[in-house]
Design a protein around this motif. Structure first.
Motif, PDB file in Angstrom:
ATOM      1  N   UNK A 131       0.835  -1.194   0.000  1.00  0.00           N
ATOM      2  CA  UNK A 131       0.000   0.000   0.000  1.00  0.00           C
ATOM      3  C   UNK A 131       0.874   1.251   0.000  1.00  0.00           C
ATOM      4  N   UNK A 132       0.624   2.176  -0.924  1.00  0.00           N
ATOM      5  CA  UNK A 132       1.383   3.422  -0.910  1.00  0.00           C
ATOM      6  C   UNK A 132       1.027   4.297   0.291  1.00  0.00           C
ATOM      7  N   UNK A 133       0.032   3.898   1.083  1.00  0.00           N
ATOM      8  CA  UNK A 133      -0.360   4.647   2.264  1.00  0.00           C
ATOM      9  C   UNK A 133       0.296   4.120   3.536  1.00  0.00           C
ATOM     10  N   UNK A 134       1.243   3.209   3.406  1.00  0.00           N
ATOM     11  CA  UNK A 134       1.928   2.638   4.564  1.00  0.00           C
ATOM     12  C   UNK A 134       3.169   3.460   4.909  1.00  0.00           C
ATOM     13  N   UNK A 135       3.146   4.066   6.091  1.00  0.00           N
ATOM     14  CA  UNK A 135       4.304   4.849   6.547  1.00  0.00           C
ATOM     15  C   UNK A 135       5.519   3.951   6.754  1.00  0.00           C
ATOM     16  N   UNK A 136       5.311   2.727   7.237  1.00  0.00           N
ATOM     17  CA  UNK A 136       6.417   1.787   7.426  1.00  0.00           C
ATOM     18  C   UNK A 136       7.082   1.475   6.085  1.00  0.00           C
ATOM     19  N   UNK A 137       6.282   1.336   5.050  1.00  0.00           N
ATOM     20  CA  UNK A 137       6.833   1.067   3.723  1.00  0.00           C
ATOM     21  C   UNK A 137       7.636   2.266   3.215  1.00  0.00           C
TER      22      UNK A 137
ATOM     23  N   UNK B 218      -6.488   4.109   5.379  1.00  0.00           N
ATOM     24  CA  UNK B 218      -5.793   5.394   5.208  1.00  0.00           C
ATOM     25  C   UNK B 218      -6.083   5.993   3.832  1.00  0.00           C
ATOM     26  N   UNK B 219      -6.190   5.152   2.824  1.00  0.00           N
ATOM     27  CA  UNK B 219      -6.503   5.633   1.476  1.00  0.00           C
ATOM     28  C   UNK B 219      -7.920   6.181   1.424  1.00  0.00           C
ATOM     29  N   UNK B 220      -8.848   5.498   2.075  1.00  0.00           N
ATOM     30  CA  UNK B 220     -10.242   5.956   2.096  1.00  0.00           C
ATOM     31  C   UNK B 220     -10.368   7.298   2.810  1.00  0.00           C
TER      32      UNK B 220
ATOM     33  N   UNK C 285     -11.989  23.103  -5.893  1.00  0.00           N
ATOM     34  CA  UNK C 285     -11.725  22.586  -4.544  1.00  0.00           C
ATOM     35  C   UNK C 285     -12.797  21.560  -4.220  1.00  0.00           C
ATOM     36  N   UNK C 286     -12.507  20.765  -3.211  1.00  0.00           N
ATOM     37  CA  UNK C 286     -13.454  19.747  -2.767  1.00  0.00           C
ATOM     38  C   UNK C 286     -12.744  18.429  -2.531  1.00  0.00           C
ATOM     39  N   UNK C 287     -13.529  17.395  -2.231  1.00  0.00           N
ATOM     40  CA  UNK C 287     -12.961  16.066  -2.048  1.00  0.00           C
ATOM     41  C   UNK C 287     -12.594  15.508  -3.430  1.00  0.00           C
ATOM     42  N   UNK C 288     -11.887  14.403  -3.445  1.00  0.00           N
ATOM     43  CA  UNK C 288     -11.501  13.774  -4.717  1.00  0.00           C
ATOM     44  C   UNK C 288     -12.751  13.436  -5.527  1.00  0.00           C
ATOM     45  N   UNK C 289     -13.767  12.926  -4.850  1.00  0.00           N
ATOM     46  CA  UNK C 289     -14.992  12.551  -5.552  1.00  0.00           C
ATOM     47  C   UNK C 289     -15.738  13.779  -6.072  1.00  0.00           C
ATOM     48  N   UNK C 290     -15.728  14.860  -5.322  1.00  0.00           N
ATOM     49  CA  UNK C 290     -16.395  16.085  -5.774  1.00  0.00           C
ATOM     50  C   UNK C 290     -15.669  16.711  -6.966  1.00  0.00           C
ATOM     51  N   UNK C 291     -14.355  16.729  -6.920  1.00  0.00           N
ATOM     52  CA  UNK C 291     -13.561  17.390  -7.964  1.00  0.00           C
ATOM     53  C   UNK C 291     -13.477  16.550  -9.239  1.00  0.00           C
ATOM     54  N   UNK C 292     -13.369  15.244  -9.073  1.00  0.00           N
ATOM     55  CA  UNK C 292     -13.176  14.382 -10.240  1.00  0.00           C
ATOM     56  C   UNK C 292     -14.356  13.460 -10.497  1.00  0.00           C
ATOM     57  N   UNK C 293     -15.484  13.725  -9.872  1.00  0.00           N
ATOM     58  CA  UNK C 293     -16.696  12.914 -10.011  1.00  0.00           C
ATOM     59  C   UNK C 293     -16.468  11.529  -9.427  1.00  0.00           C
ATOM     60  N   UNK C 294     -17.534  10.832  -9.278  1.00  0.00           N
ATOM     61  CA  UNK C 294     -17.431   9.470  -8.724  1.00  0.00           C
ATOM     62  C   UNK C 294     -16.824   8.542  -9.735  1.00  0.00           C
TER      63      UNK C 294
END
Length: 172
Positions: free
Chosen positions: A63-69, A115-117, A155-164
């Motif tokens: 996972x690219x969201x792993x700080x340990x990685x 973490x990604x969510x 501006x906005x969340x990823x879903x708001x800016x780039x659609x679902x």
């Protein structure tokens, strides 16, 4: 010239050492979400098809969201650079290091670990939004099309800016 593959190459984690691959707790894997929900998949011809994967599953992809990685990669890369300096610091036969961290997500649009969510539900970074606005006409067509379909929000969340990215089927 050296190639540095680190955690990812061609969308898989084939190159990390065995001790990393065996430690699922410290080095979590990216998660796909499945179920009965189709999501758009762009093909090489920019056509859109729909894919289904049933059930959630882990990939052989750190996972690219792993700080340990992240920390393990940084320590390993720093150790490699120190070694090159020690061995080749005078002659300079190594002229370049090509970093090949190709995360990619085969089978889904993004990692679905907790973490990604959380990041996905949060705001798109201002730096990215500034860049998109400044380079709107030069963006690759697929990105521009997705952003445009969502109304070119600034501006906005990823879903708001780039659609679902994933559309739920309508109940009958």
């Amino acid at each position: 010239m050296f190639l540095w593959f680190a955690s990812w190459k061609n969308g898989l984690s084939s190159y990390p050492p065995t001790w990393v691959k065996k430690d699922f707790d410290r080095f979590p894997r990216a998660q796909l979400v499945g179920g009965d929900i189709p999501w758009p998949v762009l093909t090489a011809s920019s056509a859109v098809s729909h894919s289904k994967i049933v059930g959630s599953m882990s990939l052989e992809l750190l996972s690219p969201f792993s700080e340990a990685n992240l920390n393990a990669d940084a320590r390993a890369f720093a150790a490699l650079m120190r070694h090159i300096k020690e061995v080749d610091g005078q002659q300079h036969t190594v002229i370049m290091i090509q970093v090949e961290n190709e995360v990619g997500m085969q089978g889904d649009s993004r990692d679905r670990v907790a973490a990604a969510n959380t990041a996905y539900a949060g705001p798109v970074p201002k730096e990215l939004m500034d860049y998109l606005q400044q380079h709107k006409e030069a963006l690759i067509p697929e990105l521009r099309k997705v952003w445009e379909a969502a109304g070119f929000k600034t501006s906005g969340t990823w879903e708001e800016v780039f659609a679902r990215a994933r559309r739920r089927k309508k109940s009958s």
